[in-house]
Design a protein around this motif. Structure first.
Motif, short mmCIF file in Angstrom:
data_model
loop_
_atom_site.label_atom_id
_atom_site.label_comp_id
_atom_site.label_asym_id
_atom_site.label_seq_id
_atom_site.Cartn_x
_atom_site.Cartn_y
_atom_site.Cartn_z
N LEU A 19 0.76 -1.36 0.08
CA LEU A 19 0.72 -0.16 0.00
C LEU A 19 1.16 1.49 -0.04
CD1 LEU A 19 -2.42 0.88 -0.24
CD2 LEU A 19 -2.52 1.18 3.02
N HIS A 20 -0.05 2.55 -0.46
CA HIS A 20 0.80 3.59 -0.38
C HIS A 20 2.43 3.30 -1.61
CE1 HIS A 20 -1.59 5.04 1.94
NE2 HIS A 20 -1.11 4.81 2.59
N ARG A 21 1.93 2.52 -2.76
CA ARG A 21 3.64 2.23 -3.34
C ARG A 21 2.50 2.72 -4.58
NH1 ARG A 21 8.65 1.02 -2.97
NH2 ARG A 21 8.25 2.48 -5.30
N GLY A 22 2.78 3.36 -5.65
CA GLY A 22 2.23 4.27 -7.08
C GLY A 22 1.60 2.80 -8.11
N VAL A 23 2.84 1.70 -8.34
CA VAL A 23 2.63 0.67 -8.70
C VAL A 23 1.60 -0.14 -8.56
CG1 VAL A 23 3.37 -0.40 -10.67
CG2 VAL A 23 4.58 1.05 -10.62
N ASP A 24 1.69 -0.27 -7.42
CA ASP A 24 0.63 -1.82 -6.41
C ASP A 24 -0.76 -1.30 -6.27
OD1 ASP A 24 3.17 -3.21 -6.92
OD2 ASP A 24 3.38 -3.28 -4.36
N ASP A 25 -0.73 0.30 -5.85
CA ASP A 25 -1.04 0.92 -5.77
C ASP A 25 -2.52 0.69 -7.26
OD1 ASP A 25 -1.21 1.11 -3.70
OD2 ASP A 25 -0.95 3.54 -2.59
N ALA A 26 -1.98 1.01 -8.43
CA ALA A 26 -2.30 1.46 -9.10
C ALA A 26 -2.73 -0.39 -9.84
CB ALA A 26 -1.48 1.83 -10.95
N ILE A 27 -1.99 -0.62 -10.08
CA ILE A 27 -2.43 -2.42 -10.21
C ILE A 27 -4.22 -3.09 -9.20
CG2 ILE A 27 -2.28 -4.93 -9.65
CD1 ILE A 27 0.73 -4.41 -10.42
N ASN A 28 -4.05 -2.06 -7.85
CA ASN A 28 -5.53 -2.77 -7.13
C ASN A 28 -6.40 -1.81 -7.03
OD1 ASN A 28 -4.18 -5.14 -5.02
ND2 ASN A 28 -3.38 -3.57 -4.72
N ILE A 29 -6.04 -1.05 -7.89
CA ILE A 29 -7.36 0.21 -8.57
C ILE A 29 -7.73 -0.12 -9.91
CG2 ILE A 29 -7.33 2.43 -8.97
CD1 ILE A 29 -5.28 3.64 -6.80
N SER A 30 -6.64 -0.78 -10.67
CA SER A 30 -7.26 -1.38 -12.23
C SER A 30 -8.12 -2.71 -11.85
CB SER A 30 -6.37 -1.36 -12.81
OG SER A 30 -5.14 -2.86 -12.74
N ARG A 31 -7.69 -3.34 -10.52
CA ARG A 31 -8.61 -4.66 -10.40
C ARG A 31 -9.91 -4.39 -10.07
NH1 ARG A 31 -5.40 -6.87 -6.21
NH2 ARG A 31 -6.13 -9.15 -6.22
N ILE A 32 -10.22 -2.78 -9.38
CA ILE A 32 -11.17 -2.95 -8.87
C ILE A 32 -12.41 -2.08 -10.26
CG2 ILE A 32 -12.86 -1.19 -7.71
CD1 ILE A 32 -10.91 -0.72 -5.37
N PHE A 33 -11.05 -1.28 -10.84
CA PHE A 33 -11.72 -0.72 -11.88
C PHE A 33 -12.40 -1.88 -13.19
CE2 PHE A 33 -11.74 1.58 -15.81
CZ PHE A 33 -12.62 1.77 -15.95
N GLN A 34 -11.83 -3.18 -13.20
CA GLN A 34 -11.92 -4.69 -13.62
C GLN A 34 -13.55 -5.03 -13.62
OE1 GLN A 34 -8.71 -6.11 -13.28
NE2 GLN A 34 -7.81 -5.69 -16.03
N ARG A 35 -13.80 -4.40 -11.92
CA ARG A 35 -15.16 -5.47 -10.94
C ARG A 35 -15.69 -4.64 -11.95
NH1 ARG A 35 -15.03 -9.38 -7.45
NH2 ARG A 35 -13.05 -10.59 -7.68
N LEU A 36 -15.60 -3.20 -11.68
CA LEU A 36 -17.09 -1.91 -12.47
C LEU A 36 -17.95 -2.79 -13.72
CD1 LEU A 36 -17.79 0.92 -10.94
CD2 LEU A 36 -16.80 1.64 -12.01
N GLN A 37 -19.03 -2.60 -13.14
CA GLN A 37 -19.93 -2.70 -14.38
C GLN A 37 -19.51 -0.48 -14.46
OE1 GLN A 37 -22.83 -4.97 -12.59
NE2 GLN A 37 -21.09 -6.80 -11.95
N THR A 38 -19.44 0.13 -15.68
CA THR A 38 -19.34 0.75 -16.33
C THR A 38 -20.82 1.46 -16.65
OG1 THR A 38 -17.45 1.29 -15.93
CG2 THR A 38 -18.62 3.44 -16.46
N THR A 39 -21.86 1.95 -16.10
CA THR A 39 -23.16 1.77 -17.20
C THR A 39 -23.57 2.86 -17.59
OG1 THR A 39 -24.58 1.63 -15.29
CG2 THR A 39 -24.58 -0.22 -16.30
N TYR A 40 -22.82 3.63 -17.47
CA TYR A 40 -22.69 5.31 -17.28
C TYR A 40 -21.89 6.16 -18.15
CZ TYR A 40 -20.95 5.77 -12.91
OH TYR A 40 -20.80 4.68 -11.84
#
Ligand code: AMP
Ligand code: MG
Length: 186
Positions: free
Chosen positions: A165-186
């Motif tokens: 946590l609090h490292r740029g690449v690792d945080d970005a990887i975890n954020i991207s995993r949340i984003f991949q799960r998000l159903q963006t409908t708007y």
């Protein structure tokens, strides 16, 4: 339905920081940029990061060293913001085959977008991004909750936090995993 044609730049920044903080005395500066580049279908295309040498406060506080685990030598040896941004933009444009502003900049909250704006102003560097998506806001809307931290969002989605946590690449990887799960409908 119109299909999204834009790539996504999931970005997380680390910056200089202090235990007690007065922004007017010590403006925060970016010290690390982490990115995961995703295709319009949210498939990972590239991940990586850059260290940035801060110019206003080149010596990291003990608090910052502990929080981020970034070492003084890593920023000492790094180029300054404009040079890193040139390399960053060249990499994004190489991977996406399009200008940086054509991708969607995704971050956890608005902190990273604002910090980019501040460093661009400080260095007279033209802000390179286009549309921004605040993933934290998307999660709060989707789950109808008023507050959520990165850790809590990962738990909500049953995703273990990978890396530091609090490292740029690792945080970005975890954020991207949340984003991949998000159903963006708007
Ligand atoms: P994060 O992406 O959550 O790692 O945070 C980005 C940056 O925000 C860090 O590199 C720090 O500059 C600052 N920051 C995060 N958490 C704290 C904290 N608890 N106290 C002070 N600054 C913080
Ligand atoms: Mg971070």
């Amino acid at each position: 339905m119109k299909l999204n044609q834009q790539n996504y730049l999931v970005i997380d920044l680390e910056a200089t920081c202090w235990a007690t903080h007065d922004e007017s005395v010590y403006p925060n500066e970016i010290i690390e940029i982490g990115i995961v580049i995703l295709s319009p279908l949210k498939e990972e295309l590239w991940r990586g990061g850059w260290f940035v040498r801060p110019t206003l406060s080149p010596i990291l506080s003990d608090f910052c060293l502990r929080l981020t685990t970034i070492k003084q030598t890593q920023v000492d040896e790094a180029p300054c913001f404009p040079e890193v941004m040139d390399a960053f933009c060249a990499k994004v444009e190489d991977i996406t085959n399009a200008r940086v502003e054509q991708a969607i900049f995704v971050s956890w909250g608005n902190y990273d977008r604002r910090q980019f704006e501040k460093d661009c102003t400080l260095h007279g560097y033209s802000y390179p991004f286009g549309q921004h998506q605040n993933l934290k806001l998307d999660i709060m809307r989707q789950y109808n909750i008023k507050k959520v931290g990165l850790d809590a969002a990962m738990k909500l989605l049953d995703l273990p936090f990978i890396g530091t946590l609090h490292r740029g690449v690792d945080d970005a990887i975890n954020i991207s995993r949340i984003f991949q799960r998000l159903q963006t409908t708007y």
